[in-house]
Design a protein around this motif. Structure first.
Motif, PDB file in Angstrom:
ATOM      1  N   GLY A  68       1.245  -1.496  -0.003  1.00 33.07           N
ATOM      2  CA  GLY A  68       0.245  -0.350   0.087  1.00 33.07           C
ATOM      3  C   GLY A  68       0.473   1.231  -0.041  1.00 33.07           C
ATOM      4  O   GLY A  68       0.861   2.046  -0.742  1.00 33.07           O
ATOM      5  N   ILE A  69       1.846   1.284   1.019  1.00 32.73           N
ATOM      6  CA  ILE A  69       2.790   2.266   0.802  1.00 32.73           C
ATOM      7  C   ILE A  69       3.588   2.707   0.009  1.00 32.73           C
ATOM      8  O   ILE A  69       3.583   3.397  -0.702  1.00 32.73           O
ATOM      9  CB  ILE A  69       3.512   2.247   2.007  1.00 32.73           C
ATOM     10  CG1 ILE A  69       2.801   2.137   3.481  1.00 32.73           C
ATOM     11  CG2 ILE A  69       5.001   3.945   2.465  1.00 32.73           C
ATOM     12  CD1 ILE A  69       4.001   1.980   4.876  1.00 32.73           C
ATOM     13  N   PHE A  70       4.197   1.476  -1.163  1.00 29.43           N
ATOM     14  CA  PHE A  70       5.048   1.591  -2.083  1.00 29.43           C
ATOM     15  C   PHE A  70       4.080   1.900  -3.628  1.00 29.43           C
ATOM     16  O   PHE A  70       4.071   2.993  -3.762  1.00 29.43           O
ATOM     17  CB  PHE A  70       5.566  -0.262  -2.716  1.00 29.43           C
ATOM     18  CG  PHE A  70       5.798   0.628  -3.893  1.00 29.43           C
ATOM     19  CD1 PHE A  70       7.006   0.578  -4.018  1.00 29.43           C
ATOM     20  CD2 PHE A  70       5.919  -0.089  -5.384  1.00 29.43           C
ATOM     21  CE1 PHE A  70       7.811   1.369  -5.380  1.00 29.43           C
ATOM     22  CE2 PHE A  70       5.551  -0.107  -6.603  1.00 29.43           C
ATOM     23  CZ  PHE A  70       7.161   0.734  -6.759  1.00 29.43           C
ATOM     24  N   LEU A  71       2.540   1.396  -3.525  1.00 28.44           N
ATOM     25  CA  LEU A  71       1.350   2.107  -4.503  1.00 28.44           C
ATOM     26  C   LEU A  71       1.398   3.417  -4.033  1.00 28.44           C
ATOM     27  O   LEU A  71       1.272   4.388  -5.351  1.00 28.44           O
ATOM     28  CB  LEU A  71       0.624   1.436  -4.362  1.00 28.44           C
ATOM     29  CG  LEU A  71       0.858   0.094  -5.430  1.00 28.44           C
ATOM     30  CD1 LEU A  71      -0.137  -0.919  -5.060  1.00 28.44           C
ATOM     31  CD2 LEU A  71       1.115  -0.176  -6.812  1.00 28.44           C
ATOM     32  N   GLU A  72       1.187   3.948  -3.160  1.00 25.81           N
ATOM     33  CA  GLU A  72       0.796   5.485  -2.977  1.00 25.81           C
ATOM     34  C   GLU A  72       1.823   6.300  -2.435  1.00 25.81           C
ATOM     35  O   GLU A  72       1.837   7.327  -3.316  1.00 25.81           O
ATOM     36  CB  GLU A  72       0.178   5.612  -1.523  1.00 25.81           C
ATOM     37  CG  GLU A  72      -0.854   6.185  -1.560  1.00 25.81           C
ATOM     38  CD  GLU A  72      -2.264   6.657  -2.813  1.00 25.81           C
ATOM     39  OE1 GLU A  72      -2.718   5.901  -2.755  1.00 25.81           O
ATOM     40  OE2 GLU A  72      -2.365   7.349  -2.688  1.00 25.81           O
ATOM     41  N   GLU A  73       2.749   6.362  -2.476  1.00 21.47           N
ATOM     42  CA  GLU A  73       4.228   7.013  -1.891  1.00 21.47           C
ATOM     43  C   GLU A  73       5.104   6.844  -2.808  1.00 21.47           C
ATOM     44  O   GLU A  73       4.936   7.644  -3.276  1.00 21.47           O
ATOM     45  CB  GLU A  73       4.762   6.855  -0.644  1.00 21.47           C
ATOM     46  CG  GLU A  73       4.216   6.738   0.504  1.00 21.47           C
ATOM     47  CD  GLU A  73       3.463   8.941   0.919  1.00 21.47           C
ATOM     48  OE1 GLU A  73       4.372   9.193   0.469  1.00 21.47           O
ATOM     49  OE2 GLU A  73       2.374   8.630   1.369  1.00 21.47           O
ATOM     50  N   TYR A  74       5.324   6.053  -3.399  1.00 22.61           N
ATOM     51  CA  TYR A  74       6.367   5.750  -4.019  1.00 22.61           C
ATOM     52  C   TYR A  74       5.780   5.361  -5.869  1.00 22.61           C
ATOM     53  O   TYR A  74       6.832   5.696  -7.031  1.00 22.61           O
ATOM     54  CB  TYR A  74       7.530   4.854  -3.988  1.00 22.61           C
ATOM     55  CG  TYR A  74       8.385   4.803  -2.905  1.00 22.61           C
ATOM     56  CD1 TYR A  74       9.054   5.148  -2.647  1.00 22.61           C
ATOM     57  CD2 TYR A  74       7.379   4.179  -1.282  1.00 22.61           C
ATOM     58  CE1 TYR A  74      10.211   5.605  -1.256  1.00 22.61           C
ATOM     59  CE2 TYR A  74       8.225   4.793  -0.688  1.00 22.61           C
ATOM     60  CZ  TYR A  74       9.740   4.714  -0.440  1.00 22.61           C
ATOM     61  OH  TYR A  74      10.150   5.450   1.154  1.00 22.61           O
ATOM     62  N   GLY A  75       4.888   4.532  -5.663  1.00 25.30           N
ATOM     63  CA  GLY A  75       5.458   4.178  -7.398  1.00 25.30           C
ATOM     64  C   GLY A  75       4.580   5.257  -8.630  1.00 25.30           C
ATOM     65  O   GLY A  75       4.366   6.449  -8.283  1.00 25.30           O
ATOM     66  N   ASN A 130      -6.383  -4.481 -10.874  1.00 23.08           N
ATOM     67  CA  ASN A 130      -6.984  -5.414 -10.305  1.00 23.08           C
ATOM     68  C   ASN A 130      -6.934  -5.792  -9.222  1.00 23.08           C
ATOM     69  O   ASN A 130      -7.156  -6.713  -8.451  1.00 23.08           O
ATOM     70  CB  ASN A 130      -5.598  -6.085 -10.765  1.00 23.08           C
ATOM     71  CG  ASN A 130      -5.454  -6.813 -12.447  1.00 23.08           C
ATOM     72  OD1 ASN A 130      -6.350  -7.385 -12.850  1.00 23.08           O
ATOM     73  ND2 ASN A 130      -4.833  -6.492 -13.825  1.00 23.08           N
ATOM     74  N   ILE A 131      -5.836  -5.369  -8.332  1.00 20.57           N
ATOM     75  CA  ILE A 131      -6.521  -5.151  -7.027  1.00 20.57           C
ATOM     76  C   ILE A 131      -7.691  -5.527  -6.364  1.00 20.57           C
ATOM     77  O   ILE A 131      -8.227  -5.429  -5.433  1.00 20.57           O
ATOM     78  CB  ILE A 131      -5.603  -4.308  -6.206  1.00 20.57           C
ATOM     79  CG1 ILE A 131      -3.650  -4.794  -6.099  1.00 20.57           C
ATOM     80  CG2 ILE A 131      -5.039  -4.327  -4.503  1.00 20.57           C
ATOM     81  CD1 ILE A 131      -2.643  -3.507  -5.876  1.00 20.57           C
ATOM     82  N   SER A 132      -7.959  -4.235  -7.200  1.00 14.66           N
ATOM     83  CA  SER A 132      -9.236  -3.612  -6.517  1.00 14.66           C
ATOM     84  C   SER A 132     -10.590  -5.230  -6.725  1.00 14.66           C
ATOM     85  O   SER A 132     -11.299  -5.703  -6.522  1.00 14.66           O
ATOM     86  CB  SER A 132      -9.689  -2.706  -7.070  1.00 14.66           C
ATOM     87  OG  SER A 132      -9.113  -1.452  -7.721  1.00 14.66           O
ATOM     88  N   ASN A 133     -10.362  -5.672  -8.082  1.00 13.42           N
ATOM     89  CA  ASN A 133     -10.732  -6.801  -8.521  1.00 13.42           C
ATOM     90  C   ASN A 133     -10.586  -8.342  -7.787  1.00 13.42           C
ATOM     91  O   ASN A 133     -11.508  -8.067  -7.430  1.00 13.42           O
ATOM     92  CB  ASN A 133     -10.582  -7.163  -9.877  1.00 13.42           C
ATOM     93  CG  ASN A 133     -11.668  -6.363 -11.519  1.00 13.42           C
ATOM     94  OD1 ASN A 133     -11.900  -5.594  -9.881  1.00 13.42           O
ATOM     95  ND2 ASN A 133     -10.704  -6.114 -12.336  1.00 13.42           N
ATOM     96  N   LEU A 134      -9.318  -8.408  -7.021  1.00 18.60           N
ATOM     97  CA  LEU A 134      -9.261  -9.140  -6.413  1.00 18.60           C
ATOM     98  C   LEU A 134      -9.633  -8.944  -4.799  1.00 18.60           C
ATOM     99  O   LEU A 134     -11.017  -9.873  -4.121  1.00 18.60           O
ATOM    100  CB  LEU A 134      -7.382  -8.963  -6.465  1.00 18.60           C
ATOM    101  CG  LEU A 134      -6.843 -10.134  -7.034  1.00 18.60           C
ATOM    102  CD1 LEU A 134      -5.694  -9.892  -6.480  1.00 18.60           C
ATOM    103  CD2 LEU A 134      -6.839 -11.538  -7.112  1.00 18.60           C
ATOM    104  N   ALA A 135     -10.075  -8.236  -4.674  1.00 20.66           N
ATOM    105  CA  ALA A 135     -10.896  -7.493  -3.666  1.00 20.66           C
ATOM    106  C   ALA A 135     -12.337  -8.159  -3.319  1.00 20.66           C
ATOM    107  O   ALA A 135     -13.041  -9.112  -2.864  1.00 20.66           O
ATOM    108  CB  ALA A 135     -10.244  -6.734  -2.858  1.00 20.66           C
ATOM    109  N   ILE A 138      -7.907  -6.006   0.179  1.00 23.72           N
ATOM    110  CA  ILE A 138      -8.419  -5.391   1.362  1.00 23.72           C
ATOM    111  C   ILE A 138      -7.347  -4.990   2.249  1.00 23.72           C
ATOM    112  O   ILE A 138      -7.916  -2.535   2.441  1.00 23.72           O
ATOM    113  CB  ILE A 138      -9.259  -6.767   2.537  1.00 23.72           C
ATOM    114  CG1 ILE A 138     -10.021  -7.191   1.478  1.00 23.72           C
ATOM    115  CG2 ILE A 138     -10.322  -5.284   3.190  1.00 23.72           C
ATOM    116  CD1 ILE A 138     -10.789  -7.893   2.464  1.00 23.72           C
ATOM    117  N   ILE A 139      -6.797  -5.204   2.578  1.00 25.48           N
ATOM    118  CA  ILE A 139      -5.614  -4.349   3.099  1.00 25.48           C
ATOM    119  C   ILE A 139      -4.674  -3.389   2.592  1.00 25.48           C
ATOM    120  O   ILE A 139      -4.520  -2.361   3.723  1.00 25.48           O
ATOM    121  CB  ILE A 139      -4.615  -5.291   4.274  1.00 25.48           C
ATOM    122  CG1 ILE A 139      -5.450  -6.131   4.785  1.00 25.48           C
ATOM    123  CG2 ILE A 139      -2.975  -4.655   5.073  1.00 25.48           C
ATOM    124  CD1 ILE A 139      -4.037  -7.118   5.636  1.00 25.48           C
TER     125      ILE A 139
END
Lengths: 286, 333
Positions: free
Chosen positions: A89-96, A108-113, A152-153
């Motif tokens: 989550g941190i990577f995707l939000e801050e570094y990605g 894809n992450i949202s779909n996986l949920a 979810i996390i």
């Protein structure tokens, strides 16, 4: 002009009462469930129930093994899924970087949920149980549930981080803080409330799952206490499910008592989250 | 901060483990002295999976077996008959509980993985056809009438009791039955409609038989089917209907399910045998042999306690000798 004002005011009031009715409806249904379960199951909660093995006689059987199994699963799943999920989550939000690949991953992450949990069970049966050779162990079960709750996390971590005001980050950079220092000392503490809520909800969901664990071969009748992550195990939801479907009345009572225990575990988890959140938020001084 | 949370969770679980382990050990010791007079003590594991219908019998046998052979670790899962056979066919389990015989595809999976096995009949399960106690007209029913109300063609057409039998009242009929995912559904449709997994869709379905009991006991015009054990536990709320297969060799006239009528096969066609399948490689192991021996010796008495119907003495003897021959043949290999 006056008339229009009245209509709008009426609509405003209507919505208020509509919202109130919806809230009360949810609360009423919940309390009927809770009271029903408490009346039926409370009498069954005694030391014998907590300390006994499964049995064909409802009054002799207990939840010792599956309660311990559920606690093991909860702890192992948290150890595996929380660091992975929060870090992603941190990577995707801050570094990605915000590019096409990033948005592809995001979708894809949202779909996986939203993937049905039994699918994760089928995947885990092949990969963890068979290819990695973990067998139907606690570790295999926890890995399965970790997969299930990771999306979810990740999503809730990102939402929590997004909610931190930009000015705080900028202040930290202005004082010469590195990116990691900013995240570690400013962003994460400020996001801790939302972050914890997401984590606890995810773990509570994992504790209540039975379908994917049945698929990987979790047991129901087992007489040995799990002492290592490689041991065979049983969990509470499978036991509850089985008891509910048995003809003898006593098993239904057992099932409601076990539901109370499972609810207690969830309540304790939630309480813990609220306590920690309050403690952390007191420390934050801007 | 997170570390301390996890640590405290861990310490709670470790503390729980410690107390429970202690309790368990003393229990084990007591059982060991009890069973000291028994034959040689064995150790090892017996790994069972399969039908949730058969599970209560296996649970009962394993519970009693533990009093004799405390060091043999018996475990049982409940992936369902089909899910269990998928694992059994790959040699992942020693014994599979089954509420129906193995299917061709499952057998070829086993062959492909060099898994051979023996099937042992262990008990009968009867299906009861029941109505509400306030229903005074329906005392018995023929298989043809059951088919008329349950077959796919009945959907949306057969809605009144007098459409089934002219002497019955002109009232709506409400059907209750097992959900389409259950083995009970497959078995009922096979026996009544003649084709497995085929029936009308507009009936109240539930995988949980207790829900069906509730529904039928509160609806005067209801008719439904479920395992005999659920009727036995709710006798005061339900009325049993006699089933007539119109074949005189299976007993003349309508038969109600009972230990006797299922045992002597006059309650046809709604009684089915239950099985355990034992893997040949596992059958060579002493602990598996001991467990299955115990299973075959005690299944009669235990079956009754959990609500199923035991085999007749001749059938028990036949299955026992089948098992004994099997042990001899795999041990010789």
């Amino acid at each position: 002009m006056k008339q229009k004002f009245d209509i709008n005011r009426f609509k405003d009031n209507m919505f208020k009462y509509f919202g109130l009715a919806c809230t009360l409806f949810g609360l009423a249904v919940l309390s009927i469930f809770l009271i029903n379960i408490l009346i039926e199951g409370l009498g069954r909660l005694n030391w014998q129930f907590f300390s006994s093995l499964p049995s064909r006689m409802p009054e002799k059987s207990g939840i010792l093994i599956c309660l311990l199994g559920s606690i093991w699963i909860m702890v192992l799943t948290a150890i595996i899924a929380v660091p992975l999920g929060v870090a992603s989550g941190i990577f995707l939000e801050e570094y990605g970087k915000k590019n096409k690949i990033a948005s592809f991953i995001e979708i894809n992450i949202s779909n996986l949920a939203g993937v049905p949990s039994i699918i994760y069970g089928l995947l885990a049966l092949e990969i963890f149980v068979r290819i990695l050779g973990l067998g139907k162990s606690l570790l295999a079960g926890s890995l399965t549930l970790s997969l299930l709750i990771l999306p979810i996390i990740i999503v809730s971590t990102r939402e929590a981080i997004k909610a931190v005001p930009k000015s705080i980050r900028e202040a930290s950079y202005a004082l010469g803080g590195t990116k990691w220092q900013t995240i570690r000392f400013q962003v994460l503490p400020a996001a801790s409330g939302g972050l914890l809520t997401g984590v606890i909800l995810a773990i509570s969901r994992a504790v209540g799952e039975s379908a994917p664990l049945i698929v990987i071969g979790a047991l129901l009748y087992i007489t040995t206490i799990p002492t290592s992550p490689m041991d065979d195990f049983a969990v509470m939801p499978i036991q509850i499910f089985n008891w509910l479907s048995r003809p003898q009345k006593g098993f239904i009572e057992n099932a409601t008592a076990a539901i109370i225990v499972l609810l207690l575990i969830t309540f304790i988890m939630n309480g813990l989250a609220i306590y920690l959140r309050n403690r952390w938020q007191k420390k934050i001084k801007w | 901060m997170k570390k301390t949370t996890l640590l405290s969770l861990f310490s709670i679980s470790v503390a729980l483990l410690a107390t429970s382990c202690g309790g368990n050990k003393s229990e084990k010791k007591a059982e060991e002295t009890n069973g000291a007079a028994q034959e040689q003590k064995l150790a090892g594991a017996v790994n069972i999976d399969g039908s949730s219908t058969v599970y209560p019998i296996t649970e009962a046998v394993a519970e009693e077996f533990r009093k004799v052979q405390a060091d043999i670790k018996v475990t049982a899962g409940l992936s369902g008959t089909g899910g269990g056979f998928k694992k059994f066919g790959r040699g992942e389990t020693d014994i599979n509980d089954a509420s129906r015989p193995i299917k061709k595809a499952e057998d070829s999976l086993a062959k492909a993985n060099n898994v051979s096995y023996v099937d042992l009949m262990i008990a009968y399960d009867g299906l009861a056809v029941v109505v509400n106690p306030k229903n005074e007209w329906c005392k018995d029913i023929t298989v043809a009438e059951l088919k008329k109300m349950w077959e796919p063609a009945a959907q949306g057409k057969i809605k009144k009791w007098n459409q089934i039998r002219a002497s019955w009242p002109n009232e709506e009929i409400h059907l209750f039955g097992a959900g389409v995912e259950s083995g009970t559904y497959d078995y009922f449709t096979e026996a009544i409609v003649g084709k497995s997994h085929s029936s009308r869709g507009d009936y109240t379905a539930s995988e949980d038989d207790n829900v069906l009991v509730q529904g039928i006991s509160s609806d005067k015009n209801a008719l439904g089917f479920f395992g005999l054990a659920y009727f036995e536990e709710n006798k005061d709320k339900l009325k049993l209907v006699g089933v007539d297969d119109e074949k005189d060799e299976n007993g003349k006239g309508p038969m109600t399910p009972s230990i006797e009528s299922v045992k002597n096969k006059t309650y046809a066609p709604l009684a089915r045998p239950l099985f355990i399948y034992v893997n040949s490689a596992a059958g060579k192991r002493k602990e598996v042999q001991a467990f299955v021996d115990f299973y075959m010796d005690n299944t009669g008495a235990l079956t009754k306690q959990v609500g199923y119907i035991p085999l007749s003495d001749e059938e028990t003897a036949k299955e026992k000798s089948k098992w004994a021959d099997f042990v001899k043949s795999v041990s010789a290999q």
